[in-house]
Design a protein around this motif. Sequence first.
Motif, PDB file in Angstrom:
ATOM      1  N   ASP A 256       4.515  -2.970   1.473  1.00  0.00           N
ATOM      2  CA  ASP A 256       3.906  -4.325   1.557  1.00  0.00           C
ATOM      3  C   ASP A 256       2.576  -4.383   1.236  1.00  0.00           C
ATOM      4  O   ASP A 256       1.555  -3.858   1.864  1.00  0.00           O
ATOM      5  CB  ASP A 256       4.077  -4.722   3.160  1.00  0.00           C
ATOM      6  N   PHE A 257       2.323  -4.566  -0.285  1.00  0.00           N
ATOM      7  CA  PHE A 257       1.137  -4.635  -0.853  1.00  0.00           C
ATOM      8  C   PHE A 257       0.164  -5.559  -0.167  1.00  0.00           C
ATOM      9  O   PHE A 257      -1.335  -5.274   0.026  1.00  0.00           O
ATOM     10  CB  PHE A 257       1.172  -4.865  -2.280  1.00  0.00           C
ATOM     11  N   GLY A 258       0.583  -6.701   0.155  1.00  0.00           N
ATOM     12  CA  GLY A 258      -0.253  -7.903   0.765  1.00  0.00           C
ATOM     13  C   GLY A 258      -1.111  -7.193   1.999  1.00  0.00           C
ATOM     14  O   GLY A 258      -2.465  -7.477   1.896  1.00  0.00           O
ATOM     15  N   SER A 259      -0.688  -6.625   2.915  1.00  0.00           N
ATOM     16  CA  SER A 259      -1.356  -6.040   3.959  1.00  0.00           C
ATOM     17  C   SER A 259      -2.422  -5.015   3.631  1.00  0.00           C
ATOM     18  O   SER A 259      -3.521  -5.052   4.257  1.00  0.00           O
ATOM     19  CB  SER A 259      -0.459  -5.605   5.023  1.00  0.00           C
ATOM     20  N   ILE A 260      -1.928  -4.347   2.578  1.00  0.00           N
ATOM     21  CA  ILE A 260      -3.133  -3.294   2.328  1.00  0.00           C
ATOM     22  C   ILE A 260      -4.076  -3.887   1.442  1.00  0.00           C
ATOM     23  O   ILE A 260      -5.197  -3.575   1.363  1.00  0.00           O
ATOM     24  CB  ILE A 260      -2.532  -2.219   1.536  1.00  0.00           C
ATOM     25  N   SER A 261      -3.912  -4.935   0.319  1.00  0.00           N
ATOM     26  CA  SER A 261      -4.810  -5.536  -0.233  1.00  0.00           C
ATOM     27  C   SER A 261      -5.818  -6.492   0.568  1.00  0.00           C
ATOM     28  O   SER A 261      -7.110  -6.343   0.299  1.00  0.00           O
ATOM     29  CB  SER A 261      -4.119  -6.440  -1.292  1.00  0.00           C
ATOM     30  N   ARG A 262      -5.167  -6.874   1.613  1.00  0.00           N
ATOM     31  CA  ARG A 262      -6.029  -7.931   2.498  1.00  0.00           C
ATOM     32  C   ARG A 262      -6.984  -6.701   3.072  1.00  0.00           C
ATOM     33  O   ARG A 262      -8.057  -7.202   3.318  1.00  0.00           O
ATOM     34  CB  ARG A 262      -5.139  -8.508   3.402  1.00  0.00           C
ATOM     35  N   ALA A 263      -6.651  -5.625   3.754  1.00  0.00           N
ATOM     36  CA  ALA A 263      -7.624  -4.688   4.359  1.00  0.00           C
ATOM     37  C   ALA A 263      -8.415  -4.000   3.307  1.00  0.00           C
ATOM     38  O   ALA A 263      -9.622  -4.191   3.872  1.00  0.00           O
ATOM     39  CB  ALA A 263      -6.738  -3.597   4.874  1.00  0.00           C
ATOM     40  N   VAL A 264      -8.181  -4.040   2.154  1.00  0.00           N
ATOM     41  CA  VAL A 264      -9.217  -3.547   1.216  1.00  0.00           C
ATOM     42  C   VAL A 264     -10.161  -4.350   0.953  1.00  0.00           C
ATOM     43  O   VAL A 264     -11.489  -4.144   0.861  1.00  0.00           O
ATOM     44  CB  VAL A 264      -8.481  -3.037  -0.156  1.00  0.00           C
ATOM     45  N   HIS A 265      -9.803  -5.671   0.890  1.00  0.00           N
ATOM     46  CA  HIS A 265     -10.713  -6.901   0.583  1.00  0.00           C
ATOM     47  C   HIS A 265     -11.693  -7.122   1.652  1.00  0.00           C
ATOM     48  O   HIS A 265     -12.839  -7.293   1.629  1.00  0.00           O
ATOM     49  CB  HIS A 265      -9.886  -8.087   0.065  1.00  0.00           C
ATOM     50  N   ALA A 266     -11.082  -6.967   2.961  1.00  0.00           N
ATOM     51  CA  ALA A 266     -11.869  -7.182   4.227  1.00  0.00           C
ATOM     52  C   ALA A 266     -12.791  -6.101   4.338  1.00  0.00           C
ATOM     53  O   ALA A 266     -13.871  -6.350   5.041  1.00  0.00           O
ATOM     54  CB  ALA A 266     -10.881  -7.345   5.520  1.00  0.00           C
ATOM     55  N   ALA A 267     -12.506  -4.836   3.906  1.00  0.00           N
ATOM     56  CA  ALA A 267     -13.533  -3.676   3.837  1.00  0.00           C
ATOM     57  C   ALA A 267     -14.522  -3.968   2.818  1.00  0.00           C
ATOM     58  O   ALA A 267     -15.425  -3.173   2.829  1.00  0.00           O
ATOM     59  CB  ALA A 267     -12.804  -2.500   3.603  1.00  0.00           C
ATOM     60  N   GLY A 268     -14.487  -4.985   2.056  1.00  0.00           N
ATOM     61  CA  GLY A 268     -15.584  -5.293   1.216  1.00  0.00           C
ATOM     62  C   GLY A 268     -15.431  -5.021  -0.143  1.00  0.00           C
ATOM     63  O   GLY A 268     -16.464  -5.246  -1.225  1.00  0.00           O
ATOM     64  N   TYR A 269     -14.242  -4.453  -0.461  1.00  0.00           N
ATOM     65  CA  TYR A 269     -14.074  -3.852  -1.967  1.00  0.00           C
ATOM     66  C   TYR A 269     -13.930  -5.040  -3.114  1.00  0.00           C
ATOM     67  O   TYR A 269     -12.934  -5.964  -2.720  1.00  0.00           O
ATOM     68  CB  TYR A 269     -12.885  -2.913  -1.972  1.00  0.00           C
ATOM     69  N   ARG A 270     -14.439  -4.846  -4.115  1.00  0.00           N
ATOM     70  CA  ARG A 270     -14.421  -6.220  -5.233  1.00  0.00           C
ATOM     71  C   ARG A 270     -14.393  -5.609  -6.507  1.00  0.00           C
ATOM     72  O   ARG A 270     -14.443  -6.141  -7.514  1.00  0.00           O
ATOM     73  CB  ARG A 270     -15.530  -7.157  -4.978  1.00  0.00           C
ATOM     74  N   GLY A 271     -14.039  -4.331  -6.608  1.00  0.00           N
ATOM     75  CA  GLY A 271     -13.980  -3.540  -7.816  1.00  0.00           C
ATOM     76  C   GLY A 271     -12.602  -3.699  -8.322  1.00  0.00           C
ATOM     77  O   GLY A 271     -11.947  -4.518  -8.031  1.00  0.00           O
ATOM     78  N   ASP A 272     -12.355  -3.055  -9.502  1.00  0.00           N
ATOM     79  CA  ASP A 272     -10.992  -3.269 -10.108  1.00  0.00           C
ATOM     80  C   ASP A 272      -9.870  -2.644  -9.376  1.00  0.00           C
ATOM     81  O   ASP A 272     -10.003  -1.680  -8.654  1.00  0.00           O
ATOM     82  CB  ASP A 272     -11.200  -2.363 -11.376  1.00  0.00           C
ATOM     83  N   VAL A 273      -8.761  -2.972  -9.537  1.00  0.00           N
ATOM     84  CA  VAL A 273      -7.573  -2.627  -8.964  1.00  0.00           C
ATOM     85  C   VAL A 273      -6.698  -1.916 -10.314  1.00  0.00           C
ATOM     86  O   VAL A 273      -6.490  -2.765 -11.105  1.00  0.00           O
ATOM     87  CB  VAL A 273      -6.999  -3.841  -8.474  1.00  0.00           C
ATOM     88  N   GLU A 274      -6.257  -0.879 -10.214  1.00  0.00           N
ATOM     89  CA  GLU A 274      -5.617   0.043 -11.014  1.00  0.00           C
ATOM     90  C   GLU A 274      -4.087  -0.073 -10.846  1.00  0.00           C
ATOM     91  O   GLU A 274      -3.717   0.407  -9.620  1.00  0.00           O
ATOM     92  CB  GLU A 274      -6.077   1.042 -11.363  1.00  0.00           C
TER      93      GLU A 274
END
Lengths: 305, 305
Positions: A256-274
């Motif tokens: 479930d990528f959405g839940s992890i992506s949202r957590a990474v975004h909420a943590a403040g990460y705005r860099g590239d996604v590989e």
Amino acid sequence: MTAVEPVARGAALDVPSGRPAALETPGPGDPRIARFSLNQATTKHIGLVEAVEVCRRAGVPAIGVWRDRLHEVGLEAAVRLLREAGLRVSTLCRGGFLTASGAEERAEALRDNRLAIDEAAALGTGTLVMVVGGLPAGSKDLPGARQRVVDAVGELAPYAGERGVRLALEPLHPMYVADRAVISTLGQALDIAEQFPLEQVGVTVDTFHVFWDPEVERQIARAGARIATYQVCDWITPLPADTLLARGMMGDGHIDFGSISRAVHAAGYRGDVETEIFHADVWAADPDEVVATVLRRYVEHVLVG
Amino acid sequence: MTAVEPVARGAALDVPSGRPAALETPGPGDPRIARFSLNQATTKHIGLVEAVEVCRRAGVPAIGVWRDRLHEVGLEAAVRLLREAGLRVSTLCRGGFLTASGAEERAEALRDNRLAIDEAAALGTGTLVMVVGGLPAGSKDLPGARQRVVDAVGELAPYAGERGVRLALEPLHPMYVADRAVISTLGQALDIAEQFPLEQVGVTVDTFHVFWDPEVERQIARAGARIATYQVCDWITPLPADTLLARGMMGDGHIDFGSISRAVHAAGYRGDVETEIFHADVWAADPDEVVATVLRRYVEHVLVG
């Protein structure tokens, strides 16, 4: 939306699944792929020159470079190639393998990691992904191997920091603990990273390696500005015979990528996604089709915020 | 020690490695194997009647019974067989598979688990090993599946407690999270178990599943009297094509059993120690030789205190 779109859509097939594409392939300049990066491992069988061409054709703005492919081209030529193509280097993969117990092997590992840090600096990436290594042959001493990782990171971190490079400790899935990485969870990676300055040591969040962890969202929140890179690929079952090649196309597996992506975004990460895929069928497919599929799947499954 | 011993020793070979035995095979009544139990999965290809015979010949005092083999014999006949052989039943394997989201499948799973609890009680074992199940087909919702496990354990725990049976939640290695068990760490299993009375819900500590965890010793200490069974087998690399069959003979892989056994002992566990091996080469070997090898390896690698 025009009447012709469904037909155009129907014509494109995802690789390696052969399923019809769920959406149009995002093209050059599409803001949805502004943070997308193609990790070179995804197109394993082509060199850096060809990978840069594939990225250019597809409008991919960033690339994760592997050292073996870098060395084929040579550092100076690679720097020129990437600059001329206008490609950002999101990460250099990879340093690490710091668990050797012999003095000579250990010195050689440190020397090679310093070289990798120099290469990362020359490429203009601030991130060196670190796969820390497994148990030395014949050893069963996980705590000892883990302590040697901490010690080695302590030796390398200031060297990296002086060159504007951050060591991105990567927890690998626990099935690789014996032979590849004695760091198995994000919490464990953070326990090490937090012993060093923020700008010197961070962590890699790779969906494949961490999705199973009941602590994953909590640890991503804890990681915050320690997140140095976010990598994605899917968990496919049944696992293939070579478990190193179990890392599939986003959307083809169980994550479930959405839940992890949202957590990474909420943590403040705005860099590239590989996108970093290790899968025999993906590697066997045409690289342009692979990149078209990963761009579509990235927008469909991974992109948030 | 007599002069003839090294010759006798040299004559015995471990299976499946073919390595010379490191010590004499402990025989019936040897106090070092007083807590040893043969989990039936180790001799996969023989039924309960034959497994009981193998145990009797080797002096194995306890057995971990599998339900498929139990059903072949029938519960009443099995109870008689085991009683006449004087074999303790250390565990019944296994209940679980509690992650179904449909009402009908869920009701069926609860019904089958109640039957397993009844069987455990009839066999005189206080421990039903629970493999909780993976993601339902097409689902990527790990938190949802985990919550369904908690709910189902809540329904089953009092029923088990009334019959003197404890549900032993088993964290499985994270590589099985999608298809077999959404509980992946001992800490996670304890987070669930601790919501219920001590005598109703415990945990299974299986070296193969937990050895990689940097938290393992701390969580074993935390588990204390929640440890319902201790199971051992080794982690072999490279992983075989079927990762379900990666569970090898103790001493043939990477696990430091001593540190885990000491932690389990320090936590107060004094119950049976089950050898539970899933490995094609072990299954292909002669069951008497398999049991002789596991007894030797148990004494050499696992036994402490």
